[in-house]
Design a protein around this motif. Structure first.
Motif, PDB file in Angstrom:
ATOM      1  N   LEU A 127       0.862  -1.176   0.000  1.00  0.00           N
ATOM      2  CA  LEU A 127       0.000   0.000   0.000  1.00  0.00           C
ATOM      3  C   LEU A 127       0.903   1.232   0.000  1.00  0.00           C
ATOM      4  O   LEU A 127       1.758   1.374   0.875  1.00  0.00           O
ATOM      5  N   HIS A 128       0.750   2.076  -0.979  1.00  0.00           N
ATOM      6  CA  HIS A 128       1.582   3.271  -1.091  1.00  0.00           C
ATOM      7  C   HIS A 128       0.871   4.448  -0.427  1.00  0.00           C
ATOM      8  O   HIS A 128      -0.300   4.709  -0.702  1.00  0.00           O
ATOM      9  N   LEU A 129       1.609   5.156   0.408  1.00  0.00           N
ATOM     10  CA  LEU A 129       1.029   6.317   1.085  1.00  0.00           C
ATOM     11  C   LEU A 129       0.575   7.386   0.095  1.00  0.00           C
ATOM     12  O   LEU A 129      -0.392   8.096   0.355  1.00  0.00           O
ATOM     13  N   HIS A 130       1.245   7.476  -1.048  1.00  0.00           N
ATOM     14  CA  HIS A 130       0.841   8.501  -2.012  1.00  0.00           C
ATOM     15  C   HIS A 130      -0.538   8.215  -2.618  1.00  0.00           C
ATOM     16  O   HIS A 130      -1.144   9.080  -3.241  1.00  0.00           O
ATOM     17  N   ASP A 131      -1.071   6.973  -2.414  1.00  0.00           N
ATOM     18  CA  ASP A 131      -2.425   6.653  -2.883  1.00  0.00           C
ATOM     19  C   ASP A 131      -3.501   7.165  -1.936  1.00  0.00           C
ATOM     20  O   ASP A 131      -4.683   7.188  -2.296  1.00  0.00           O
ATOM     21  N   PHE A 132      -3.101   7.548  -0.728  1.00  0.00           N
ATOM     22  CA  PHE A 132      -4.056   8.102   0.239  1.00  0.00           C
ATOM     23  C   PHE A 132      -4.324   9.551  -0.119  1.00  0.00           C
ATOM     24  O   PHE A 132      -3.420  10.370  -0.172  1.00  0.00           O
ATOM     25  N   LYS A 133      -5.570   9.847  -0.370  1.00  0.00           N
ATOM     26  CA  LYS A 133      -5.974  11.205  -0.744  1.00  0.00           C
ATOM     27  C   LYS A 133      -6.993  11.722   0.275  1.00  0.00           C
ATOM     28  O   LYS A 133      -8.194  11.502   0.131  1.00  0.00           O
ATOM     29  N   PRO A 134      -6.495  12.398   1.336  1.00  0.00           N
ATOM     30  CA  PRO A 134      -7.439  12.932   2.333  1.00  0.00           C
ATOM     31  C   PRO A 134      -8.273  14.074   1.744  1.00  0.00           C
ATOM     32  O   PRO A 134      -7.885  14.702   0.755  1.00  0.00           O
ATOM     33  N   SER A 135      -9.398  14.319   2.373  1.00  0.00           N
ATOM     34  CA  SER A 135     -10.278  15.386   1.894  1.00  0.00           C
ATOM     35  C   SER A 135      -9.648  16.760   2.111  1.00  0.00           C
ATOM     36  O   SER A 135     -10.019  17.729   1.461  1.00  0.00           O
ATOM     37  N   LYS A 136      -8.691  16.838   3.021  1.00  0.00           N
ATOM     38  CA  LYS A 136      -7.992  18.104   3.286  1.00  0.00           C
ATOM     39  C   LYS A 136      -6.495  17.872   3.190  1.00  0.00           C
ATOM     40  O   LYS A 136      -5.968  16.909   3.747  1.00  0.00           O
ATOM     41  N   THR A 137      -5.832  18.750   2.506  1.00  0.00           N
ATOM     42  CA  THR A 137      -4.372  18.636   2.405  1.00  0.00           C
ATOM     43  C   THR A 137      -3.674  19.565   3.389  1.00  0.00           C
ATOM     44  O   THR A 137      -2.515  19.368   3.705  1.00  0.00           O
ATOM     45  N   LYS A 138      -4.382  20.555   3.869  1.00  0.00           N
ATOM     46  CA  LYS A 138      -3.863  21.443   4.911  1.00  0.00           C
ATOM     47  C   LYS A 138      -4.720  21.177   6.146  1.00  0.00           C
ATOM     48  O   LYS A 138      -5.929  21.411   6.147  1.00  0.00           O
ATOM     49  N   VAL A 139      -4.060  20.683   7.186  1.00  0.00           N
ATOM     50  CA  VAL A 139      -4.790  20.184   8.349  1.00  0.00           C
ATOM     51  C   VAL A 139      -4.528  21.052   9.567  1.00  0.00           C
ATOM     52  O   VAL A 139      -3.375  21.316   9.919  1.00  0.00           O
ATOM     53  N   GLU A 140      -5.611  21.449  10.198  1.00  0.00           N
ATOM     54  CA  GLU A 140      -5.520  22.140  11.481  1.00  0.00           C
ATOM     55  C   GLU A 140      -5.823  21.124  12.573  1.00  0.00           C
ATOM     56  O   GLU A 140      -6.275  19.997  12.294  1.00  0.00           O
ATOM     57  N   LYS A 141      -5.619  21.520  13.804  1.00  0.00           N
ATOM     58  CA  LYS A 141      -5.824  20.618  14.934  1.00  0.00           C
ATOM     59  C   LYS A 141      -7.242  20.036  14.932  1.00  0.00           C
ATOM     60  O   LYS A 141      -7.437  18.855  15.223  1.00  0.00           O
ATOM     61  N   THR A 142      -8.228  20.820  14.606  1.00  0.00           N
ATOM     62  CA  THR A 142      -9.618  20.345  14.610  1.00  0.00           C
ATOM     63  C   THR A 142      -9.897  19.359  13.475  1.00  0.00           C
ATOM     64  O   THR A 142     -10.904  18.651  13.508  1.00  0.00           O
ATOM     65  N   ASP A 143      -9.027  19.288  12.476  1.00  0.00           N
ATOM     66  CA  ASP A 143      -9.225  18.391  11.333  1.00  0.00           C
ATOM     67  C   ASP A 143      -8.550  17.027  11.517  1.00  0.00           C
ATOM     68  O   ASP A 143      -8.749  16.126  10.696  1.00  0.00           O
ATOM     69  N   ILE A 144      -7.760  16.882  12.571  1.00  0.00           N
ATOM     70  CA  ILE A 144      -6.975  15.645  12.758  1.00  0.00           C
ATOM     71  C   ILE A 144      -7.877  14.412  12.814  1.00  0.00           C
ATOM     72  O   ILE A 144      -7.608  13.418  12.134  1.00  0.00           O
ATOM     73  N   GLU A 145      -8.943  14.470  13.593  1.00  0.00           N
ATOM     74  CA  GLU A 145      -9.828  13.300  13.718  1.00  0.00           C
ATOM     75  C   GLU A 145     -10.428  12.907  12.373  1.00  0.00           C
ATOM     76  O   GLU A 145     -10.553  11.728  12.052  1.00  0.00           O
ATOM     77  N   THR A 146     -10.774  13.884  11.566  1.00  0.00           N
ATOM     78  CA  THR A 146     -11.347  13.601  10.239  1.00  0.00           C
ATOM     79  C   THR A 146     -10.323  12.899   9.354  1.00  0.00           C
ATOM     80  O   THR A 146     -10.626  11.877   8.716  1.00  0.00           O
ATOM     81  N   VAL A 147      -9.117  13.411   9.322  1.00  0.00           N
ATOM     82  CA  VAL A 147      -8.073  12.817   8.476  1.00  0.00           C
ATOM     83  C   VAL A 147      -7.693  11.423   8.993  1.00  0.00           C
ATOM     84  O   VAL A 147      -7.497  10.499   8.195  1.00  0.00           O
ATOM     85  N   VAL A 148      -7.622  11.271  10.299  1.00  0.00           N
ATOM     86  CA  VAL A 148      -7.308   9.956  10.874  1.00  0.00           C
ATOM     87  C   VAL A 148      -8.408   8.958  10.489  1.00  0.00           C
ATOM     88  O   VAL A 148      -8.127   7.808  10.114  1.00  0.00           O
TER      89      VAL A 148
END
Length: 173
Positions: A127-148
Motif C-alpha cells: 500500500l503506497h502512502l501517495h495513494d491516500f488522498k485525504p479530503s484536506k491537504t492542509k490540516v488544522e488541529k480540529t481536522d486531525i480526527e477527520t483525516v485519521v
C-alpha cells in the motif's frame, strides 16, 4: 448403550422417595437401579465410554490426516514461525498430529485461532502512502480526527477488499 441409559436414569421417583422406600425394602418399587446389578451397569458404562473415546479419537485422527494434505500443509507453512504450527508441521504421522492437537488446543484455545489463521491464504499487499488522498491537504488541529478517520477507512478498505478466504497483511511504503 441407549438401553443402559434408559434403565439407569428413567424413574418416576426422586432421591427422597427412593430413600424412604429403601427403609421398607431393599429394591424400591419403581426404581430400575439395583445394587445387585451395579457390576454389570458399571461394565456397560465403561464400554460406552470406551466406544465414545474411540469415536472421538477416530474423528481427531481423520482431521489430522486432512491437515497433512499438501494443500493445507502449504497454507500452514505460512505460519511455521509459530511454535504450535511448527510442531503441527513436524508431526511424523496422523496419530502423532492427533496427539498434539488433543493436548495443545484444549490447554491453550489460542492455538485453535492460530491454526485457523494460517489455514487461510495470507496475502501481503503493498500500500503506497501517495495513494491516500485525504479530503484536506492542509490540516488544522480540529481536522486531525477527520483525516485519521479517512486514513483508517483507507487501510480497512485495502485489508477487506480481497474476500474472506484469505488474510491480508499490509506493507506500507
Amino acid at each position: 448403550m441407549n438401553a443402559s441409559k434408559d434403565r439407569l436414569f428413567k424413574s418416576s421417583l426422586d432421591r427422597n422417595a427412593v430413600e424412604r422406600a429403601l427403609k421398607e425394602r431393599p429394591q424400591p418399587e419403581g426404581c430400575s437401579l439395583h445394587v445387585d446389578e451395579a457390576d454389570r451397569l458399571v461394565s456397560e458404562a465403561e464400554e460406552a465410554q470406551g466406544k465414545a473415546k474411540g469415536v472421538v479419537r477416530s474423528a481427531l485422527v481423520n482431521m489430522a490426516s486432512l491437515l497433512r494434505q499438501p494443500a493445507l500443509r502449504s497454507l500452514l507453512e505460512q505460519g511455521k514461525q509459530e511454535p504450535f504450527i511448527a510442531d503441527v508441521l513436524a508431526a511424523p504421522g496422523d496419530e502423532k498430529l492427533a496427539d498434539i492437537l488433543a493436548e495443545r488446543i484444549p490447554s491453550d484455545p489460542g492455538n485453535a485461532n492460530i491454526l485457523a489463521k494460517y489455514l487461510k491464504r495470507i496475502v501481503v499487499r503493498v500500500l503506497h502512502l501517495h495513494d491516500f488522498k485525504p479530503s484536506k491537504t492542509k490540516v488544522e488541529k480540529t481536522d486531525i480526527e477527520t483525516v485519521v478517520g479517512e486514513f483508517r477507512n483507507f487501510l480497512e478498505k485495502a485489508v477487506d477488499g480481497d474476500g474472506k478466504g484469505q488474510s491480508t497483511i499490509l506493507e506500507i511504503k
